[in-house]
Design a protein around this motif. Structure first.
Motif, short mmCIF file in Angstrom:
data_model
loop_
_atom_site.label_atom_id
_atom_site.label_comp_id
_atom_site.label_asym_id
_atom_site.label_seq_id
_atom_site.Cartn_x
_atom_site.Cartn_y
_atom_site.Cartn_z
N LYS A 498 0.85 -1.20 0.00
CA LYS A 498 0.00 0.00 0.00
C LYS A 498 0.89 1.24 0.00
CE LYS A 498 -4.34 -1.35 0.32
NZ LYS A 498 -4.94 -1.80 1.58
N PRO A 499 0.48 2.29 -0.73
CA PRO A 499 1.32 3.49 -0.80
C PRO A 499 1.60 4.10 0.59
CG PRO A 499 -0.76 3.77 -2.02
CD PRO A 499 -0.72 2.36 -1.57
N GLY A 500 0.68 3.98 1.52
CA GLY A 500 0.90 4.58 2.84
C GLY A 500 1.64 3.69 3.82
N ALA A 501 2.04 2.48 3.38
CA ALA A 501 2.60 1.52 4.33
C ALA A 501 4.03 1.87 4.73
CB ALA A 501 2.58 0.12 3.71
N ILE A 502 4.35 1.67 6.01
CA ILE A 502 5.74 1.69 6.48
C ILE A 502 5.92 0.44 7.32
CG2 ILE A 502 6.03 4.20 6.45
CD1 ILE A 502 5.63 4.11 9.53
N LYS A 503 7.14 -0.03 7.43
CA LYS A 503 7.34 -1.29 8.13
C LYS A 503 8.38 -1.21 9.24
CE LYS A 503 5.63 -3.63 4.10
NZ LYS A 503 5.82 -4.58 3.02
N ARG A 504 9.03 -0.02 9.39
CA ARG A 504 10.05 0.12 10.44
C ARG A 504 9.80 1.43 11.19
NH1 ARG A 504 15.62 0.56 7.87
NH2 ARG A 504 14.59 2.46 7.14
#
Ligand code: K7E
Ligand code: CUA
Length: 636
Positions: A498-504
């Motif tokens: 997803k364009p808004g995703a961050i994972k860290r």
């Protein structure tokens, strides 16, 4: 052989047969033997043998029940906002609803492969706004809403997928002018048109797109079913009001002895469109049977028919005349022979009409007010009788007789047999979907619940097992063997693009461009990162929250005080919600979905400063916060 041993063999045989007939049902609760209570009892910790999908009617959603326990498992929001999970609140689902907050969902349609449910998707119609939704059965989420379908007014005969889910269909229940324009209602017969639409379904993604439309006489197009086996490639549609009345339909639309069902050769219709034979109206390719021939036909049906249902073999088309005490069974072979011989009686606005006697196979005297028919695996059909409040069981094939009847409470509409509209019904259960519950439940005031009733089909006689109330207002429903569905329990983070995703934690940030603020945040037990967001009055704030959990059942919520903004973020998921900072001051937000021992602590503040206050273009968490978040992530 001694008497004793013969008896022994008989018992052994009966036990084996019983086990075979009960099939998977016996292993998952609800065995074929025992009392009604035992047959619906699914032990704590055990699971049901079937998923049942009940349309939510004018609630605009889908109810999921387990059968045979009749436990309500969940509700899938489809055409109506659902604030607990944020459906219609987050940006993606809000866009999908297209500004509508209501739908009237009548007919769930499970996707099929070779005429059997394949467990991939569930389609359902919104009649008034002529839309079709696709629910992905991997995660039980609505993933597409197609429509409003141009030129269709009230998609009731919808969606009724074809045996390999090539198409779903829609047909106008209330004819209107096509294209719609300022005309007199009195000019109904001249200016109003019925429309049948074939909506293509992408075989891989399930994505729906326009296939073709057919201009039909302005009758009230009512229900549909797909041909299969020998009738594969054909779709059938009943209608009433062949009188073309536009007022007092309850009287004027019941004058003719015969109405019709339409048989559409959908391959031929698509071919005609692909060859450029259609006229584009409101963006849809519309075929006019007065100009294009050989793809649609009308067959007479007595007395204002409602349901049309094709038997598992695909040889017979069963139409229920609401005002008749019979189901009219047509032979597809006879229909096809009459079409091939061009044995027409005349035509209705270019659509050739066949002769009733040329197509009819049998009349089954089922009882009063027949509406819908489903099937089992032993050659029997089950027809709902609205006026008699009964289900009639009858033999498909000579002598075409009724073999059993059961009372239901009260006024049954549709009925749902286990996989009962496929090529291979399982013959375990039928559920009566009753329109009136009257005195069956504790009173809750003038709005009575709807009534559903589970009936066992495994014995020689139908047996009523259980009553369960439902909320407004299931029409049709379908049930599928539970072992055909394999829903995921978390969204794999690795696949989240997803364009808004961050994972860290390092990527968490607040970005500002003019008065648009994007918050790229993380949720994890029991913290929002960031949990302090500073904005200015008048800012448009987009919160993109990614739930980094990969454990089952650990969803977080995001609710903002003094607003209607709330949503749920499931494990591995990213969702975006937009909120406008209207007033200066402090605006708390919190996790609205109970998630952990420190769920109460999972909260944050939005500080809204005066318009034009100096703000950094980008704000990131400091090294200490990042370390803390990483410790939380490690401890998940
Ligand atoms: Cu019979 Cu809308 Cu299918 Cu109601 S419909 S019963
Ligand atoms: Cu997170 Cu409650």
């Amino acid at each position: 052989m001694r008497r004793g041993s013969r008896f022994g063999i008989a018992v052994a045989l009966a036990v084996t047969l019983g086990a075979v007939v009960a099939g998977c049902v016996a292993t998952q609760g609800g065995g074929a033997a025992g009392s009604a209570a035992e047959k619906v009892y699914v032990k704590p910790g055990e699971k049901d043998a079937y998923y049942a999908f009940l349309s939510g009617g004018h609630h605009g959603n889908v109810y999921v029940y387990g059968i045979p326990s009749c436990r309500h498992i969940t509700t899938i929001p489809v055409f109506t906002p659902e604030p607990a999970v944020g459906y219609g609140n987050d940006e993606e689902s809000k866009a999908m609803l297209g500004g509508y907050t209501w739908g009237d969902a009548h007919h769930p349609g499970l996707s099929e492969t070779d005429g059997d449910y394949d467990g991939r998707w569930l389609f359902i119609n919104d009649m008034p706004n002529a839309r079709i939704a696709r629910i992905d059965l991997k995660d039980f989420k609505t993933r597409q809403i197609y429509g409003p379908i141009p030129n269709i007014s009230a998609a009731h005969a919808c969606p009724f997928p074809t045996p390999n889910t090539e198409y779903v269909f829609a047909a106008s229940r209330f004819s209107v002018p096509v294209p719609n324009r300022g005309v007199k209602v009195e000019d109904y017969a001249k200016d109003f048109k019925g429309i049948i639409a074939g909506i293509k379904v992408d075989p891989k993604s399930g994505e729906m797109s326009m296939g073709f439309e057919i201009q039909m006489p302005p009758f009230d197009w009512d229900l549909s079913d797909a041909g299969k086996g020998p009738s594969l490639g054909w779709q059938f549609f009943t209608c009433y009001n062949s009188e073309m009345a536009y007022d007092s339909l309850e009287i004027k639309a019941s004058q003719n002895e015969m109405d019709y069902f339409a048989a559409v050769d959908w391959r031929a219709a698509q071919k005609a469109v692909d060859e450029g034979k259609a006229t584009t109206i409101n963006g849809a390719p519309v075929l006019d049977p007065q100009k294009v021939k050989d793809f649609v036909y009308l067959i007479p049906v007595p007395k204002s028919p409602h349901g049309v249902d094709v038997d598992p073999s695909g040889q017979y088309v069963c139409c229920s005349g609401k005002l008749q005490a019979e189901v009219s069974v047509y032979s597809f072979a006879k229909i096809k022979a009459a079409i091939d011989a061009k044995k027409f009686e005349g035509d209705k606005m270019g659509v050739p009409t066949l002769k009733f006697e040329d197509c009819l196979e049998a009349k089954v005297p089922v009882g009063l007010g027949p509406l819908h028919t489903q099937f089992d695996n032993k050659g029997f059909a089950y027809t709902s009788l609205f006026l008699d409040s009964q289900i009639a069981k009858w033999k498909v094939g000579p002598p075409w007789n009724v073999v059993d009847k059961i009372d239901v409470y009260y006024s049954i509409g549709h009925l749902m047999a286990s996989e009962g509209d496929t090529r291979h019904p399982t013959g375990d259960y039928v559920v009566a979907l009753d329109k009136l519950s009257k005195d069956r439940y504790l009173s809750v005031g003038p709005t009575h619940p709807e009534a559903a009733q589970l009936i066992d089909l495994r014995g020689p006689k139908m047996e009523l097992l259980y009553d369960f109330p439902t909320y407004l207002e299931p029409h049709y429903a379908q049930m599928i063997r539970a072992d055909k569905l394999h829903p995921i329990t978390v969204y794999p983070l690795a696949e989240n693009d997803k364009p808004g995703a961050i994972k860290r934690a390092e990527d968490a940030r607040i970005e500002r461009k003019g008065n648009r603020v994007d918050v790229f945040g993380l949720v994890v037990r029991s913290h929002f990162t960031p949990d302090i967001v500073k904005v200015n009055q008048g800012d448009d704030v987009y919160f993109h929250w990614t739930n980094l959990e990969q454990d089952d059942d650990i969803a977080h919520g995001f609710g903002i005080l003094w607003s209607s903004k709330n949503m749920q973020i499931e494990p591995g998921e990213t969702k975006t919600i937009r909120w406008t900072a209207e007033k200066t001051g402090i605006n708390p937000f919190y996790c609205s979905n109970f998630c952990s021992a420190l769920h109460q602590e999972m909260q944050g503040y939005i500080e809204v400063r005066a318009k034009g206050s100096p703000q950094a273009a980008i704000v990131r968490p400091d090294a200490k916060t990042i370390a803390e978040i990483n410790a939380l992530l490690a401890a998940r």
